[in-house]
Design a protein around this motif. Structure first.
Motif, PDB file in Angstrom:
ATOM      1  N   MET A   1      -8.362  11.175   0.438  1.00 13.98           N
ATOM      2  CA  MET A   1      -6.981  11.523   0.272  1.00 13.98           C
ATOM      3  C   MET A   1      -6.293  10.458  -0.570  1.00 13.98           C
ATOM      4  N   GLN A   2      -5.370  10.901  -1.396  1.00 12.97           N
ATOM      5  CA  GLN A   2      -4.620   9.975  -2.226  1.00 12.97           C
ATOM      6  C   GLN A   2      -3.211   9.799  -1.662  1.00 12.97           C
ATOM      7  N   TYR A   3      -2.757   8.556  -1.698  1.00 15.75           N
ATOM      8  CA  TYR A   3      -1.430   8.204  -1.209  1.00 15.75           C
ATOM      9  C   TYR A   3      -0.693   7.421  -2.282  1.00 15.75           C
ATOM     10  N   LEU A   4       0.606   7.702  -2.379  1.00 15.81           N
ATOM     11  CA  LEU A   4       1.464   6.948  -3.267  1.00 15.81           C
ATOM     12  C   LEU A   4       2.277   5.984  -2.423  1.00 15.81           C
ATOM     13  N   LEU A   5       2.191   4.711  -2.760  1.00 14.85           N
ATOM     14  CA  LEU A   5       2.976   3.677  -2.095  1.00 14.85           C
ATOM     15  C   LEU A   5       4.120   3.338  -3.035  1.00 14.85           C
ATOM     16  N   MET A   6       5.337   3.718  -2.653  1.00 12.45           N
ATOM     17  CA  MET A   6       6.512   3.468  -3.481  1.00 12.45           C
ATOM     18  C   MET A   6       7.207   2.220  -2.962  1.00 12.45           C
ATOM     19  N   CYS A   7       7.282   1.218  -3.812  1.00 18.17           N
ATOM     20  CA  CYS A   7       7.777  -0.101  -3.426  1.00 18.17           C
ATOM     21  C   CYS A   7       9.237  -0.259  -3.843  1.00 18.17           C
ATOM     22  N   CYS A   8      10.089  -0.456  -2.870  1.00 16.07           N
ATOM     23  CA  CYS A   8      11.528  -0.577  -3.117  1.00 16.07           C
ATOM     24  C   CYS A   8      12.024  -1.937  -2.655  1.00 16.07           C
ATOM     25  N   ILE A   9      13.023  -2.437  -3.369  1.00 19.42           N
ATOM     26  CA  ILE A   9      13.662  -3.689  -2.983  1.00 19.42           C
ATOM     27  C   ILE A   9      15.065  -3.717  -3.583  1.00 19.42           C
ATOM     28  N   ASP A  10      15.948  -4.425  -2.949  1.00 19.89           N
ATOM     29  CA  ASP A  10      17.282  -4.641  -3.484  1.00 19.89           C
ATOM     30  C   ASP A  10      17.130  -5.601  -4.665  1.00 19.89           C
ATOM     31  N   GLU A  11      17.399  -5.113  -5.868  1.00 21.70           N
ATOM     32  CA  GLU A  11      17.200  -5.933  -7.068  1.00 21.70           C
ATOM     33  C   GLU A  11      18.056  -7.195  -7.051  1.00 21.70           C
ATOM     34  N   GLY A  12      19.261  -7.107  -6.507  1.00 21.28           N
ATOM     35  CA  GLY A  12      20.123  -8.286  -6.409  1.00 21.28           C
ATOM     36  C   GLY A  12      19.524  -9.333  -5.485  1.00 21.28           C
ATOM     37  N   LEU A  13      18.980  -8.877  -4.358  1.00 22.55           N
ATOM     38  CA  LEU A  13      18.319  -9.780  -3.425  1.00 22.55           C
ATOM     39  C   LEU A  13      17.127 -10.463  -4.103  1.00 22.55           C
ATOM     40  N   TRP A  14      16.337  -9.680  -4.801  1.00 20.08           N
ATOM     41  CA  TRP A  14      15.165 -10.230  -5.503  1.00 20.08           C
ATOM     42  C   TRP A  14      15.588 -11.326  -6.483  1.00 20.08           C
ATOM     43  N   GLU A  15      16.648 -11.089  -7.225  1.00 21.43           N
ATOM     44  CA  GLU A  15      17.121 -12.076  -8.198  1.00 21.43           C
ATOM     45  C   GLU A  15      17.641 -13.347  -7.532  1.00 21.43           C
ATOM     46  N   ARG A  16      18.107 -13.250  -6.293  1.00 24.68           N
ATOM     47  CA  ARG A  16      18.621 -14.437  -5.581  1.00 24.68           C
ATOM     48  C   ARG A  16      17.498 -15.279  -4.961  1.00 24.68           C
ATOM     49  N   ILE A  17      16.299 -14.741  -4.889  1.00 22.25           N
ATOM     50  CA  ILE A  17      15.164 -15.517  -4.368  1.00 22.25           C
ATOM     51  C   ILE A  17      14.800 -16.568  -5.422  1.00 22.25           C
ATOM     52  N   PRO A  18      14.626 -17.812  -5.030  1.00 24.77           N
ATOM     53  CA  PRO A  18      14.266 -18.845  -6.012  1.00 24.77           C
ATOM     54  C   PRO A  18      13.017 -18.453  -6.808  1.00 24.77           C
ATOM     55  N   THR A 107      10.786  -2.583   1.058  1.00 16.71           N
ATOM     56  CA  THR A 107      10.314  -1.472   1.877  1.00 16.71           C
ATOM     57  C   THR A 107       9.281  -0.695   1.077  1.00 16.71           C
ATOM     58  N   ILE A 108       8.382  -0.066   1.802  1.00 19.73           N
ATOM     59  CA  ILE A 108       7.336   0.723   1.170  1.00 19.73           C
ATOM     60  C   ILE A 108       7.386   2.126   1.757  1.00 19.73           C
ATOM     61  N   GLU A 109       7.475   3.120   0.900  1.00 20.00           N
ATOM     62  CA  GLU A 109       7.380   4.515   1.353  1.00 20.00           C
ATOM     63  C   GLU A 109       5.967   4.992   1.048  1.00 20.00           C
ATOM     64  N   VAL A 110       5.307   5.527   2.057  1.00 16.11           N
ATOM     65  CA  VAL A 110       3.926   5.990   1.933  1.00 16.11           C
ATOM     66  C   VAL A 110       3.937   7.516   1.967  1.00 16.11           C
ATOM     67  N   ARG A 111       3.399   8.137   0.917  1.00 24.84           N
ATOM     68  CA  ARG A 111       3.336   9.599   0.872  1.00 24.84           C
ATOM     69  C   ARG A 111       1.996  10.067   0.360  1.00 24.84           C
ATOM     70  N   GLN A 112       1.450  11.060   1.056  1.00 25.77           N
ATOM     71  CA  GLN A 112       0.194  11.664   0.629  1.00 25.77           C
ATOM     72  C   GLN A 112       0.480  12.619  -0.532  1.00 25.77           C
ATOM     73  N   LEU A 113      -0.396  12.625  -1.529  1.00 21.61           N
ATOM     74  CA  LEU A 113      -0.274  13.584  -2.628  1.00 21.61           C
ATOM     75  C   LEU A 113      -0.739  14.951  -2.168  1.00 21.61           C
ATOM     76  N   GLU A 114      -0.100  15.981  -2.657  1.00 15.16           N
ATOM     77  CA  GLU A 114      -0.525  17.347  -2.395  1.00 15.16           C
ATOM     78  C   GLU A 114      -1.852  17.586  -3.099  1.00 15.16           C
ATOM     79  N   ALA A 115      -2.718  18.283  -2.431  1.00 17.56           N
ATOM     80  CA  ALA A 115      -3.984  18.654  -3.053  1.00 17.56           C
ATOM     81  C   ALA A 115      -3.702  19.659  -4.166  1.00 17.56           C
ATOM     82  N   ALA A 116      -4.428  19.561  -5.246  1.00 26.27           N
ATOM     83  CA  ALA A 116      -4.261  20.503  -6.359  1.00 26.27           C
ATOM     84  C   ALA A 116      -4.697  21.906  -5.892  1.00 26.27           C
ATOM     85  N   PRO A 117      -3.972  22.939  -6.356  1.00 29.95           N
ATOM     86  CA  PRO A 117      -4.330  24.301  -5.935  1.00 29.95           C
ATOM     87  C   PRO A 117      -5.664  24.750  -6.467  1.00 29.95           C
TER      88      PRO A 117
END
Length: 117
Positions: A1-18, A107-117
């Motif tokens: 099975m294939q899964y898509l891991l979508m990686c999200c972050i607050d861009e402003g927070l990321w920029e404030r990290i040293p 945060t990471i959103e994990v979603r399985q890909l739909e099987a091709a018809p």
């Protein structure tokens, strides 16, 4: 099975990290990707440019509307993705749980890909 891991972050927070800490996180990220490559679970990955560089396309009243910037104002933005091959959802979650940006508010959103018809 294939899964898509979508990686999200607050861009402003990321920029404030040293910069030194961001560099360390990205080094850890490289090691994480290498690990899933060695296990042959890695299919594809990409880091996205900042959301301010996005173009959003909508249909409104039968017309195409093009807007610069992201679709909606949100606290977190999609920063990249990983496509992986796993035996099941639990394995995908276990892999996603090791992504280094989680420790700095990502945060990471994990979603399985739909099987091709």
């Amino acid at each position: 099975m294939q899964y898509l891991l979508m990686c999200c972050i607050d861009e402003g927070l990321w920029e404030r990290i040293p910069e030194r800490e961001r560099d360390r996180i990205m080094q850890d990220y490289g090691a994480w990707v290498q690990g899933i490559e060695e296990s042959r679970q890695h299919l594809a990955s990409a880091q996205l440019r900042p959301s301010a560089t996005a173009t959003t396309i909508r249909a409104k009243n039968g017309r195409t509307v093009i807007t610069d910037g992201p679709f909606a104002e949100t606290k977190e933005q999609l920063g990249g993705y990983h496509l992986i091959e796993c035996k099941d959802r639990d394995e995908a979650i276990a892999i996603a749980a090791r992504i280094p940006t989680l420790r700095v508010g990502g945060t990471i959103e994990v979603r399985q890909l739909e099987a091709a018809p």
